[in-house]
Scaffold this motif. Sequence first.
Motif, mmCIF file in Angstrom:
data_model
loop_
_atom_site.group_PDB
_atom_site.id
_atom_site.type_symbol
_atom_site.label_atom_id
_atom_site.label_comp_id
_atom_site.label_asym_id
_atom_site.label_seq_id
_atom_site.Cartn_x
_atom_site.Cartn_y
_atom_site.Cartn_z
ATOM 1 N N ARG A 255 -20.276 -36.006 -7.845
ATOM 2 C CA ARG A 255 -19.114 -36.418 -8.637
ATOM 3 C C ARG A 255 -18.391 -37.589 -7.991
ATOM 4 O O ARG A 255 -17.916 -38.487 -8.678
ATOM 5 C CB ARG A 255 -18.152 -35.253 -8.828
ATOM 6 C CG ARG A 255 -18.743 -34.175 -9.723
ATOM 7 C CD ARG A 255 -17.705 -33.141 -10.068
ATOM 8 N NE ARG A 255 -18.321 -31.950 -10.625
ATOM 9 C CZ ARG A 255 -17.633 -30.893 -11.032
ATOM 10 N NH1 ARG A 255 -16.314 -30.874 -10.924
ATOM 11 N NH2 ARG A 255 -18.254 -29.842 -11.533
ATOM 12 N N MET A 256 -18.308 -37.575 -6.665
ATOM 13 C CA MET A 256 -17.666 -38.687 -5.962
ATOM 14 C C MET A 256 -18.420 -39.986 -6.187
ATOM 15 O O MET A 256 -17.837 -41.022 -6.462
ATOM 16 C CB MET A 256 -17.624 -38.409 -4.457
ATOM 17 C CG MET A 256 -16.586 -37.387 -4.052
ATOM 18 S SD MET A 256 -16.703 -37.135 -2.272
ATOM 19 C CE MET A 256 -16.209 -38.772 -1.668
ATOM 20 N N ARG A 257 -19.739 -39.916 -6.051
ATOM 21 C CA ARG A 257 -20.544 -41.126 -6.178
ATOM 22 C C ARG A 257 -20.553 -41.652 -7.611
ATOM 23 O O ARG A 257 -20.807 -42.822 -7.842
ATOM 24 C CB ARG A 257 -21.981 -40.879 -5.686
ATOM 25 C CG ARG A 257 -22.077 -40.577 -4.187
ATOM 26 C CD ARG A 257 -21.343 -41.610 -3.341
ATOM 27 N NE ARG A 257 -21.514 -41.411 -1.906
ATOM 28 C CZ ARG A 257 -20.502 -41.412 -1.029
ATOM 29 N NH1 ARG A 257 -19.269 -41.572 -1.442
ATOM 30 N NH2 ARG A 257 -20.739 -41.266 0.250
ATOM 31 N N ALA A 258 -20.277 -40.777 -8.570
ATOM 32 C CA ALA A 258 -20.255 -41.199 -9.975
ATOM 33 C C ALA A 258 -18.907 -41.811 -10.347
ATOM 34 O O ALA A 258 -18.761 -42.386 -11.416
ATOM 35 C CB ALA A 258 -20.551 -40.001 -10.880
ATOM 36 N N ASP A 259 -17.921 -41.700 -9.469
ATOM 37 C CA ASP A 259 -16.574 -42.197 -9.740
ATOM 38 C C ASP A 259 -16.343 -43.449 -8.901
ATOM 39 O O ASP A 259 -16.311 -43.386 -7.675
ATOM 40 C CB ASP A 259 -15.562 -41.104 -9.365
ATOM 41 C CG ASP A 259 -14.124 -41.509 -9.663
ATOM 42 O OD1 ASP A 259 -13.802 -42.711 -9.577
ATOM 43 O OD2 ASP A 259 -13.329 -40.609 -9.960
ATOM 44 N N ASP B 297 -17.134 -22.095 -4.828
ATOM 45 C CA ASP B 297 -16.659 -22.638 -6.098
ATOM 46 C C ASP B 297 -17.465 -23.839 -6.584
ATOM 47 O O ASP B 297 -17.875 -23.918 -7.726
ATOM 48 C CB ASP B 297 -15.149 -22.966 -6.047
ATOM 49 C CG ASP B 297 -14.801 -24.098 -5.066
ATOM 50 O OD1 ASP B 297 -15.600 -24.360 -4.136
ATOM 51 O OD2 ASP B 297 -13.730 -24.701 -5.223
ATOM 52 N N LEU B 298 -17.707 -24.778 -5.701
ATOM 53 C CA LEU B 298 -18.409 -26.000 -6.094
ATOM 54 C C LEU B 298 -19.121 -26.455 -4.834
ATOM 55 O O LEU B 298 -18.466 -26.699 -3.823
ATOM 56 C CB LEU B 298 -17.367 -27.037 -6.524
ATOM 57 C CG LEU B 298 -17.800 -28.229 -7.353
ATOM 58 C CD1 LEU B 298 -18.399 -27.766 -8.677
ATOM 59 C CD2 LEU B 298 -16.614 -29.132 -7.618
ATOM 60 N N ASP B 299 -20.452 -26.540 -4.863
ATOM 61 C CA ASP B 299 -21.125 -26.846 -3.602
ATOM 62 C C ASP B 299 -20.996 -28.320 -3.232
ATOM 63 O O ASP B 299 -20.608 -29.157 -4.034
ATOM 64 C CB ASP B 299 -22.575 -26.340 -3.606
ATOM 65 C CG ASP B 299 -23.498 -27.184 -4.473
ATOM 66 O OD1 ASP B 299 -23.112 -28.295 -4.894
ATOM 67 O OD2 ASP B 299 -24.623 -26.734 -4.725
ATOM 68 N N GLY B 300 -21.312 -28.590 -1.978
ATOM 69 C CA GLY B 300 -21.137 -29.930 -1.437
ATOM 70 C C GLY B 300 -21.927 -30.992 -2.171
ATOM 71 O O GLY B 300 -21.451 -32.117 -2.368
ATOM 72 N N LEU B 301 -23.137 -30.646 -2.604
ATOM 73 C CA LEU B 301 -23.963 -31.623 -3.326
ATOM 74 C C LEU B 301 -23.271 -32.045 -4.622
ATOM 75 O O LEU B 301 -23.239 -33.222 -4.973
ATOM 76 C CB LEU B 301 -25.356 -31.048 -3.617
ATOM 77 C CG LEU B 301 -26.302 -31.981 -4.374
ATOM 78 C CD1 LEU B 301 -26.550 -33.271 -3.596
ATOM 79 C CD2 LEU B 301 -27.630 -31.297 -4.669
#
Length: 132
Positions: free
Chosen positions: A74-78, A65-69
Motif C-alpha cells: 500500500r505504501m509503494r502504491a501511494d 491485523d494487516l501484515d507487513g507485505l
Amino acid sequence: VDTSVPDIAGAVLVVDDDETARYVVEAHLRDTAWRTVTVEGGEAALAALERALPAAIILDLSMPDLDGLEVLRRMRADARMAAVPVIIHTSRLLGKAEAERLEALGAHLLDKSSTSRSQLLEVLSIATRAAR
C-alpha cells in the motif's frame, strides 16, 4: 487532530505486534540520532502515515491485523509514501521468492533473531541514504 495517531514526522516508525520486539528496536536506537515511535500493527501504521512521513519504517511481516507485505504494498502504491525507506524486521524464514518480492518493493531485510544495534544502525543508514 486525532491524538490517538502518533506524530511520526522524521522519526523511525517501528511497526510490530510483539511488545518485546518493539522494545528491542527502541533499545537499539536509544541514544542515537533516531527518534522512535512504535505502533502495534499495520492499520495503525497506515493511519500514522496518512498524517506524516517518517524518516524510515521498521516493519514486522507477521501481524494479526494487516501484515507487513500488505502495508509495504500500500505504501509503494501511494506516491506520497512510495519513497519512505522500509526495513522488514522479521523472525520468519523468508524463501528466496518472498525475499526477492520484498526487495523488489524496495525493502531492506533484517533477521530479528540476529539483529544487533550496530547492524540495525547500519541498515537504517543505508536505507535512509538511498532515499535522499
